[in-house]
Scaffold this active site. Structure first.
Site: not given
Ligand code: PAF
Length: 282
Positions: A37, A186
């Protein structure tokens, strides 16, 4: 970095930025930020004047029994990381801001969302397309940044933007990997030590197939077998799918030619991981 929680605030801010003719880079996320990200935020920082990111764990893209409830959430940590990477504005709405009572419109990108991830996670891409269309309307980005790790999602977002004539460019940036090749995700946080050790086999399997391609193998079935051989050595991994597809249309190939995507999804314990590599076979 400003943090906005109301959809209306986000929309008014986007309108003001548009009036000032400032270019807006947008990174949509579900939080639990990692270097993947942050590489998107950094690219937006370099390429646009105002960097907006969003953190929204979108209930609509999780199926029954999936990990919506346990998806990692740590807003304070994420805000610090996003700010350090150069984010100017974080949109972190509550579910009711994105899906107000009575909301009943869904966005479906037909033909690209039913196979691969969509076959294992029915309705997933309907949820992704619906939230991405809503976020694009609220943020009004000039450029949106998405990761190649979620390759099918990236293709679907590009198609959605084209079909709905949304005034945004979509840039797909390369997957960021751990030292052993595991794609950053994640969901890697769910893995225990032994699962984490074996998880990198997915990338090794894709890389093995890429090497076979490089040496002249074109048969999709044999490429899949070469991936499976690597994964079979890892008892904690259970294959969901391995595929050789056209990287533009996602259609399955029998002979690997042109723009080829090698994709895989595996279960490692209770965690599901995906990855892909792209190869140009001229
Ligand atoms: O890739 C993600 O994190 C999500 O699918 C996205 C694009 C933010 C939509 O919820």
């Amino acid at each position: 970095m400003r943090v906005l929680k109301q959809a209306r605030q986000m929309s008014l801010t986007a309108q003001a930025l548009r009036r000032q003719a400032r270019s807006v880079g947008f990174v949509p996320t579900m939080g639990a930020l990692h270097d993947g990200h942050l590489s998107l935020i950094r690219a937006a920082r370099r390429q646009t004047q105002v960097v907006v990111a969003s953190i929204f764990v979108n209930p609509l893209q999780f199926g029954p029994g999936e990990d919506y409830e346990r998806y990692p959430r740590d807003l304070r940590r994420d805000l610090n990381l996003a700010k350090a990477a150069g984010c100017d504005l974080m949109f972190a709405p509550h579910v009711s801001q994105i899906y107000p009572s009575g909301a009943c419109t869904i966005v479906e990108v037909e033909g690209l969302g039913e196979q691969l991830e969509g076959a294992s996670r029915p309705g997933h891409f309907r949820g992704v397309a619906t939230v991405v269309a809503t976020l694009f309307n609220l943020v009004q980005p000039t450029i949106a940044y998405v990761g190649q790790k979620d390759f099918q999602q990236a293709i679907i977002i590009q198609r959605l933007v084209k079909d709905l004539a949304l005034p945004v460019q979509v840039r797909v940036l390369p997957t960021v990997r751990e030292a052993d090749g595991l794609a950053m995700s994640s969901r890697n946080a769910y893995l225990n030590t032994e699962e984490r050790r074996q998880a990198s086999a997915l990338y090794q399997a894709l890389s093995a197939a890429k090497e076979h391609l490089r040496r002249g193998e074109r048969g999709a079935q044999r490429l899949v077998e070469s991936m499976r051989e690597v994964l079979d050595r890892c008892p904690l991994l259970r294959v969901d799918y391995l595929a050789v597809v056209n990287a533009k249309t996602l259609e399955p190939l029998t002979e690997a030619r042109g723009s080829v995507a090698l994709l895989g999804a595996v279960h490692v314990g209770t965690t599901r991981l995906i990855d892909n590599v792209l190869v140009d076979v001229s």
